[in-house]
Design a protein around this motif. Structure first.
Motif, short mmCIF file in Angstrom:
data_model
loop_
_atom_site.label_atom_id
_atom_site.label_comp_id
_atom_site.label_asym_id
_atom_site.label_seq_id
_atom_site.Cartn_x
_atom_site.Cartn_y
_atom_site.Cartn_z
N ILE A 147 74.53 11.76 92.47
CA ILE A 147 74.09 12.66 93.54
C ILE A 147 73.68 14.01 92.97
O ILE A 147 72.64 14.57 93.33
N ARG A 148 74.48 14.56 92.05
CA ARG A 148 74.16 15.85 91.44
C ARG A 148 72.82 15.81 90.71
O ARG A 148 71.99 16.71 90.86
N GLN A 149 72.60 14.76 89.91
CA GLN A 149 71.35 14.64 89.17
C GLN A 149 70.16 14.49 90.11
O GLN A 149 69.11 15.08 89.88
N ASP A 153 64.86 20.46 92.40
CA ASP A 153 64.63 21.88 92.19
C ASP A 153 63.77 22.14 90.96
O ASP A 153 62.99 23.06 90.93
N LYS A 154 63.91 21.32 89.94
CA LYS A 154 63.22 21.55 88.68
C LYS A 154 61.79 21.01 88.68
O LYS A 154 61.00 21.39 87.84
N LYS A 155 61.46 20.13 89.59
CA LYS A 155 60.15 19.50 89.56
C LYS A 155 59.02 20.48 89.77
O LYS A 155 58.03 20.45 89.08
N GLY A 156 59.14 21.36 90.74
CA GLY A 156 58.06 22.27 91.04
C GLY A 156 56.94 21.53 91.76
O GLY A 156 57.09 20.39 92.18
N GLY A 157 55.82 22.18 91.89
CA GLY A 157 54.68 21.58 92.56
C GLY A 157 53.90 20.66 91.64
O GLY A 157 54.20 20.50 90.45
N LEU A 158 52.87 20.04 92.18
CA LEU A 158 52.05 19.11 91.42
C LEU A 158 51.41 19.80 90.22
O LEU A 158 51.42 19.28 89.11
#
Length: 81
Positions: A36-38, A44-49
């Motif tokens: 769940i944490r991962q 949050d880390k992905k960001g936009g395209l």
């Protein structure tokens, strides 16, 4: 700390969680917390395209492209034939 109960969990899914947890030397509860944490911190880390594309290709260098000035005013698309 909060407590969560997951109802109607498939038996097969629970068995897979047990196997994965055992292979990592963790309890099923700890393995579920980690999963769940991962999953939630990845979002949050992905960001936009654009950020994801930039991150993927940043190792091969960049390209500076000149954007031509628009000579005509933008108009709506027409789908009539």
């Amino acid at each position: 700390m909060a407590t969560i109960t997951i109802r109607n969990l498939d038996d097969d899914l629970k068995a897979m969680l047990r196997v994965v947890a055992a292979s990592h030397g963790r309890s099923m509860e700890e393995e579920a917390r980690l999963i769940i944490r991962q999953a939630l911190t990845k979002q949050d880390k992905k960001g936009g395209l654009g950020s994801r594309i930039h991150a993927r290709f940043s190792a091969v260098g960049g390209a500076d492209l000149e954007v031509p000035e628009r000579s005509t005013k933008a108009s709506a698309a027409s789908f009539d034939e």
